[in-house]
Every structure is written in structure tokens, then in C-alpha cells.
Design an enzyme around this catalytic site. Structure first.
Site, mmCIF file in Angstrom:
data_model
loop_
_atom_site.group_PDB
_atom_site.id
_atom_site.type_symbol
_atom_site.label_atom_id
_atom_site.label_comp_id
_atom_site.label_asym_id
_atom_site.label_seq_id
_atom_site.Cartn_x
_atom_site.Cartn_y
_atom_site.Cartn_z
ATOM 1 C CB SER A 52 -26.822 57.680 18.017
ATOM 2 O OG SER A 52 -25.835 57.245 18.942
ATOM 3 C CG ASP A 94 -28.586 57.406 13.064
ATOM 4 O OD1 ASP A 94 -29.477 57.527 12.215
ATOM 5 O OD2 ASP A 94 -28.139 56.297 13.440
ATOM 6 C CG HIS A 95 -32.694 56.789 14.377
ATOM 7 N ND1 HIS A 95 -33.955 56.590 13.874
ATOM 8 C CD2 HIS A 95 -31.901 55.864 13.789
ATOM 9 C CE1 HIS A 95 -33.925 55.587 13.029
ATOM 10 N NE2 HIS A 95 -32.694 55.135 12.947
ATOM 11 C CG ASP A 119 -37.168 58.381 14.345
ATOM 12 O OD1 ASP A 119 -38.380 58.387 14.032
ATOM 13 O OD2 ASP A 119 -36.559 57.351 14.692
ATOM 14 N N GLY A 194 -29.511 46.415 14.182
ATOM 15 C CA GLY A 194 -28.826 45.387 14.964
ATOM 16 C C GLY A 194 -28.359 44.232 14.094
ATOM 17 C CG HIS A 227 -32.528 53.973 9.031
ATOM 18 N ND1 HIS A 227 -31.935 54.554 10.114
ATOM 19 C CD2 HIS A 227 -32.911 54.989 8.216
ATOM 20 C CE1 HIS A 227 -31.969 55.866 9.980
ATOM 21 N NE2 HIS A 227 -32.565 56.161 8.834
ATOM 22 N N GLY A 228 -30.667 50.187 9.153
ATOM 23 C CA GLY A 228 -30.482 48.791 9.564
ATOM 24 C C GLY A 228 -29.858 47.942 8.481
ATOM 25 C CB SER A 230 -25.268 45.891 9.862
ATOM 26 O OG SER A 230 -24.548 47.075 10.020
ATOM 27 C CE LYS A 250 -24.015 48.448 5.097
ATOM 28 N NZ LYS A 250 -24.326 47.025 4.972
HETATM 29 O O1 G3H Z 1 -29.024 54.511 11.612
HETATM 30 C C1 G3H Z 1 -28.269 53.547 11.778
HETATM 31 C C2 G3H Z 1 -28.475 52.280 11.102
HETATM 32 O O2 G3H Z 1 -29.769 52.153 10.689
HETATM 33 C C3 G3H Z 1 -27.828 51.123 11.766
HETATM 34 O O3 G3H Z 1 -28.290 49.867 11.370
HETATM 35 O O4 G3H Z 1 -27.066 48.602 13.098
HETATM 36 O O5 G3H Z 1 -28.200 47.436 11.234
HETATM 37 O O6 G3H Z 1 -26.174 48.775 10.832
HETATM 38 P P1 G3H Z 1 -27.391 48.594 11.648
HETATM 39 CA CA CA Z 2 -29.255 45.289 10.705
#
Ligand code: G3H
Ligand code: CA
Length: 325
Positions: A52, A94-95, A119, A194, A227-228, A230, A250
Site C-alpha cells: 500500500s 494496493d489501493h 482506486d 480490517g 478485498h477485505g 481476512s 489478505k
Molecule cells: O487490499 C487489501 C485487503 O483488501 C485487505 O483486507 O485487511 O480484511 O485482509 P483485510
Molecule cells: Ca476483513
């Protein structure tokens, strides 16, 4: 080995055709890079590392020079991945929001990355298309592939913060992909950046399939990005992949893994550096064998590697590297 854009594209095409996923792991420092590259190589899997803007600034040190930070991360990724011929490793930005355009172009033209994410999803739809298209043109000229996004993904991801979550409209996804020519498309389907409990999110896995079907029907099949990711359950990730997702991002997962492993180490080994209560300063000798950072950071590295290996198993990319005979 390090992948240029055309090879990374091949990785995603294979993943899409055979319906498995590629784990994209956020990294900042050498411990994480080593852990992830080793995980991909152990599993004969291709993989993506992503940095990032905040990670690049951190990597540069107190100057916060984002370009120097990117050079440093890229160099580490290239050297570490050069040791493995059974696994292709790409490096992704990323982003990157439009205010980082200059940075993206620097990384693309300098051959630092295999792919970038533009993004511009917080701009108007038309402006998002215009900016994304501009990045695609520059990137493709330099053998780098591009990920784009419409809609918002809730939560905090480094410098990107959003309180809203907008589910992607398939028709808008089609228009965006058609007009921009992006290679990867980030869909907003209910995941959060997150810490997340997968069982608690309203995940629209059906929407992934709707978007994928529509893109295929219109001759613009594209790898979909989650995305997101995790915190999602194995079933949620397996279904996402079955429905068209090829890139699973992740970050938080690994942050939790390293923190947990190091915390556990120090819970047991506290007296390696802290004098036990009741012992005199004269009698206490700190234990170099245990406070050496390689000892406790190493625990974190093992935890992140194991975690990445498990994720590879969930998304089915083990033994699927394009370099496997
Ligand atoms: O681009 C990165 C991810 O979307 C991170 O998502 O923090 O839920 O693993 P995460
Ligand atoms: Ca997440």
C-alpha cells in the site's frame, strides 16, 4: 521467480479457467515478504504480494519517501523470489488513489511492479472510468496489468477509510470493465477491510456470479478481486472462487498472526529481557539467546507462513503454478 505483467496475466487466466484463487498478501517489511514467498514456494503456487502507499512510506523510514520505499520492497521481493523456480511471484500496488498517480507511473515505468490497483472509486463514475483508462494505457505499454474498482468497500485499509459499503451493480461493472480495459475488477460484495467475522457479514456471493456471468456474456471476462477477505470462512472463500473470484486480498489476517505469535513468545519468555520480581539487578542476566530478534520475530514469520499456506489450500492454488511441469 518474479513475474512481469504478461506472466501474471497468465497466472490469473489459468486461475479463472480452472476456478482456483490466488492469494494476494499485503507486506511491508522483509519478515512478511520472506514468509509469504516461502509459503507460495512450499505449496508450488503462484502468488501476489501487495504494498500500500502507507507500506511504502513506512519502508522508506523517516523520510517517508514513498518511491524509495517502493524500490526497497520491490528489490526485496525480486531477490527473495529469485530463489524459487517453482513459484511465480508478482508485486502489486494496493489501493492507489488518484492523488498517487505520479507514484503509480513511477513504479510502472521503473519496472518495480507486476500490477497496480487504481482506486478512483471515490470519484464520480465517469471520472473513475477516465482515470482508470489512463492508468491502463500507461501500464499496458510497460507490461504491467491493472486492477480497478467501483463502489466502496467498508472499513479501514491503510489510508483508505470508508463508512459506507455499496454493493456493486453488475451493469455498472460491465460498463466500467468495457470502457477501461482493466485486467482485474474489485467487486464490493459485503466484505470489510480490517478485523471481520465472516459469519457476521452480509456477503453477496451470488453477486460475484452475476457480475462474472454478465462479463462473460459480453465477451469481457475479467478476474474478479475480493478485498477485505481476512476473517471469511473457508466456505465463503471457496464459493467466491467458484463464482469467479481469482484474487483474494489478505492483510489483517497476517497482522493478527504475527502479533499473536510474538505476544505468545513474550508471555512465556518475559524474563529473557525483564528481571523477575524479587531478583536483584546484580543477579539478573538477560538471555541473549532468547531476546535476539530472530528468535521472537522468527515465531511471527513461521505463523504468517503457515497461515498463508492454509489460505493457499483453501483457494486451491497449491501445485497449480504456471511453472509446474
Ligand atoms: O487490499 C487489501 C485487503 O483488501 C485487505 O483486507 O485487511 O480484511 O485482509 P483485510
Ligand atoms: Ca476483513
Amino acid at each position: 521467480m518474479f513475474l512481469k505483467g504478461d506472466k501474471l496475466k497468465e497466472v490469473f487466466l489459468k486461475a479463472k479457467k480452472e476456478r482456483f484463487g490466488i492469494i494476494a498478501s499485503n507486506v511491508v517489511f522483509d519478515s512478511a515478504i520472506r514468509s509469504m514467498v516461502q509459503a507460495y514456494a512450499t505449496k508450488n503456487s503462484d502468488g501476489l504480494l501487495q504494498m500500500s502507499s502507507g507500506a511504502c512510506k513506512y519502508a522508506a523510514g523517516q523520510t517517508q519517501d514513498i518511491k524509495k520505499g517502493a524500490e526497497m520492497i520491490s528489490a526485496m521481493v525480486k531477490v527473495i523470489s529469485s530463489q524459487y523456480s517453482n513459484s511465480g511471484i508478482g508485486l502489486h500496488i494496493d489501493h492507489a488513489t488518484p492523488n498517487y498517480l505520479d507514484f503509480i507511473v513511477y513504479c510502472i515505468e521503473g519496472g518495480l511492479v507486476s500490477s497496480v490497483m487504481i482506486d478512483a472509486s471515490h470519484e464520480s463514475f465517469e471520472e473513475n472510468i477516465r482515470i482508470s483508462k489512463e492508468v491502463v494505457t500507461i501500464a499496458h505499454k510497460n507490461n504491467v496489468i491493472v486492477e480497478g474498482e467501483i463502489g466502496y468497500i467498508k472499513g479501514t485499509e491503510d489510508e483508505i477509510v470508508s463508512d459506507t459499503e455499496l454493493y456493486t451493480k453488475p451493469e455498472e461493472a460491465l460498463e466500467y470493465v468495457k470502457k477501461t480495459g482493466v485486467d482485474l475488477f474489485a467487486a464490493s460484495v459485503g466484505t470489510n477491510h480490517g478485523v471481520t467475522k465472516g459469519s457476521k457479514v452480509v456477503l453477496r456471493l451470488d453477486l460475484i456470479k452475476q457480475i462474472d456471468d454478465l462479463l462473460i456474456a459480453n465477451g469481457v471476462e475479467t478476474g474478479i478481486v475480493l478485498h477485505g477477505a481476512s476473517g471469511l470462512t473457508d466456505f465463503q472463500q471457496e464459493t467466491a472462487v467458484k463464482n469467479g473470484v481469482v484474487k483474494i486480498n489478505k492483510d489483517t489476517q497476517y497482522q493478527m498472526d504475527i502479533a499473536e505469535a510474538v505476544q505468545k513468545f513474550w508471555e512465556h519468555e518475559r524474563n529473557a529481557i525483564v528481571r523477575p520480581e524479587g531478583m536483584s539487578e546484580d543477579d539478573y542476566i538477560p538471555d541473549k539467546k532468547r531476546f535476539d530478534p530472530r528468535k521472537w520475530l522468527g515465531k511471527g514469520e513461521i505463523a504468517m507462513q503457515k497461515s498463508c499456506e492454509s489460505l493457499i489450500d483453501v483457494v486451491g492454488s497449491a501445485n497449480k503454478s504456471i511453472f509446474m511441469k
